[in-house]
Design a protein around this motif. Structure first.
Motif, PDB file in Angstrom:
ATOM      1  N   LEU A 258      30.294   4.990  -3.104  1.00 39.28           N
ATOM      2  CA  LEU A 258      30.537   4.019  -2.036  1.00 39.28           C
ATOM      3  C   LEU A 258      31.963   4.090  -1.496  1.00 39.28           C
ATOM      4  N   HIS A 259      32.933   4.022  -2.379  1.00 34.39           N
ATOM      5  CA  HIS A 259      34.329   3.965  -1.927  1.00 34.39           C
ATOM      6  C   HIS A 259      34.836   5.313  -1.409  1.00 34.39           C
ATOM      7  N   ASP A 260      34.586   6.365  -2.165  1.00 30.60           N
ATOM      8  CA  ASP A 260      35.171   7.656  -1.792  1.00 30.60           C
ATOM      9  C   ASP A 260      34.315   8.430  -0.784  1.00 30.60           C
TER      10      ASP A 260
ATOM     11  N   ILE B 252      32.718   5.205   2.356  1.00 33.83           N
ATOM     12  CA  ILE B 252      33.798   4.556   3.106  1.00 33.83           C
ATOM     13  C   ILE B 252      34.861   5.561   3.551  1.00 33.83           C
ATOM     14  N   HIS B 253      35.450   6.309   2.588  1.00 38.71           N
ATOM     15  CA  HIS B 253      36.578   7.171   2.951  1.00 38.71           C
ATOM     16  C   HIS B 253      36.187   8.598   3.317  1.00 38.71           C
ATOM     17  N   ARG B 254      34.911   8.951   3.108  1.00 33.26           N
ATOM     18  CA  ARG B 254      34.411  10.289   3.497  1.00 33.26           C
ATOM     19  C   ARG B 254      35.250  11.423   2.908  1.00 33.26           C
TER      20      ARG B 254
ATOM     21  N   SER C 144      49.624   5.344  -2.804  1.00 35.06           N
ATOM     22  CA  SER C 144      49.150   6.623  -2.276  1.00 35.06           C
ATOM     23  C   SER C 144      47.803   6.452  -1.575  1.00 35.06           C
ATOM     24  N   HIS C 145      47.049   5.423  -1.975  1.00 35.84           N
ATOM     25  CA  HIS C 145      45.742   5.202  -1.363  1.00 35.84           C
ATOM     26  C   HIS C 145      45.836   4.400  -0.061  1.00 35.84           C
ATOM     27  N   HIS C 146      46.986   3.785   0.166  1.00 30.38           N
ATOM     28  CA  HIS C 146      47.162   2.999   1.396  1.00 30.38           C
ATOM     29  C   HIS C 146      47.985   3.754   2.434  1.00 30.38           C
TER      30      HIS C 146
ATOM     31  N   HIS D  86      40.706  -4.190   4.361  1.00 25.96           N
ATOM     32  CA  HIS D  86      41.639  -4.084   3.235  1.00 25.96           C
ATOM     33  C   HIS D  86      42.720  -3.047   3.551  1.00 25.96           C
ATOM     34  N   HIS D  87      42.308  -1.947   4.153  1.00 28.23           N
ATOM     35  CA  HIS D  87      43.240  -0.850   4.434  1.00 28.23           C
ATOM     36  C   HIS D  87      44.100  -1.065   5.666  1.00 28.23           C
ATOM     37  N   LYS D  88      43.777  -2.092   6.451  1.00 28.59           N
ATOM     38  CA  LYS D  88      44.625  -2.392   7.611  1.00 28.59           C
ATOM     39  C   LYS D  88      46.026  -2.736   7.148  1.00 28.59           C
TER      40      LYS D  88
ATOM     41  N   ALA E 134      34.666  -4.533   5.269  1.00 26.46           N
ATOM     42  CA  ALA E 134      35.578  -5.261   4.389  1.00 26.46           C
ATOM     43  C   ALA E 134      36.680  -4.332   3.883  1.00 26.46           C
ATOM     44  N   HIS E 135      36.308  -3.123   3.500  1.00 24.93           N
ATOM     45  CA  HIS E 135      37.309  -2.208   2.942  1.00 24.93           C
ATOM     46  C   HIS E 135      38.245  -1.668   4.021  1.00 24.93           C
ATOM     47  N   LYS E 136      37.714  -1.487   5.229  1.00 29.72           N
ATOM     48  CA  LYS E 136      38.584  -1.043   6.335  1.00 29.72           C
ATOM     49  C   LYS E 136      39.616  -2.135   6.607  1.00 29.72           C
TER      50      LYS E 136
HETATM   51 ZN   LIG Z   1      40.051   2.547  -0.195  1.00 34.49          ZN
END
Ligand SMILES: [Zn+2]
Ligand SMILES: [Zn+2]
Length: 152
Positions: free
Chosen positions: A93-95, A98-100, A38-40, A123-125, A119-121
């Motif tokens: 940081l994450h929510d 990064i994810h706003r 669900s997070h991807h 990861h989400h690619k 790095a996290h972007k």
């Molecule tokens: Zn994430």
């Protein structure tokens, strides 16, 4: 003595990041992928199934703090505090950064944050369970440092 508890808190935060990296890589992108998926993908609404994982993280913190206070074990309260602070940092940081998920328009220029965001972007690619990289949440390796030419 205070310094000792401060040290326990810092050590707990570090261990939590190491644990989360492991958990993200081998469990969330493994047997618990049905929650993490669900997070991807694009989120519809305010919450996603992956949020259950964050909620589950609160449980050991509550147990440590409650048990520590009941039995006068300051070291156990410190571990609970470390887990709680990790949770707050993870959310910030994450929510947020990064994810706003909390709408902020601020554009970060801090190089550590830019590295973490990139790095996290990356990861989400990867939309699938396998083949992803950069599983950390508070720490990203230097290889993800954006160069001036490939800023995200
Ligand atoms: Zn994430
Ligand atoms: Zn993931």
């Amino acid at each position: 003595m205070t310094l000792l508890y401060f040290g326990i808190i810092l050590a707990t935060i570090t261990i939590m990041e190491a644990f989360s990296w492991f958990f993200h890589k081998y469990v969330l992108h493994g047997p618990l992928w049905f929650l993490h998926r669900s997070h991807h993908t694009t989120r519809h609404g305010l919450f996603e199934w992956n949020d259950l994982v964050s909620v589950a993280y609160a449980l050991p913190a509550v147990i440590c703090i409650y048990h520590g206070l009941q039995n006068n074990m300051a070291w156990l309260v410190s571990i609970g505090a470390g887990i709680t602070i990790y949770g707050i940092l993870y959310f910030a940081l994450h929510d947020v950064v990064i994810h706003r998920r909390v709408k902020i328009k601020y554009h970060f220029t801090n190089s550590y944050l830019l590295r973490l965001i990139r790095a996290h972007k990356i990861h989400h690619k990867h939309l699938g369970k396998n083949g992803s990289c950069a599983f950390g949440f508070l720490y990203a390796s230097g290889k993800y440092q954006p160069k001036a030419s490939n800023m995200v």
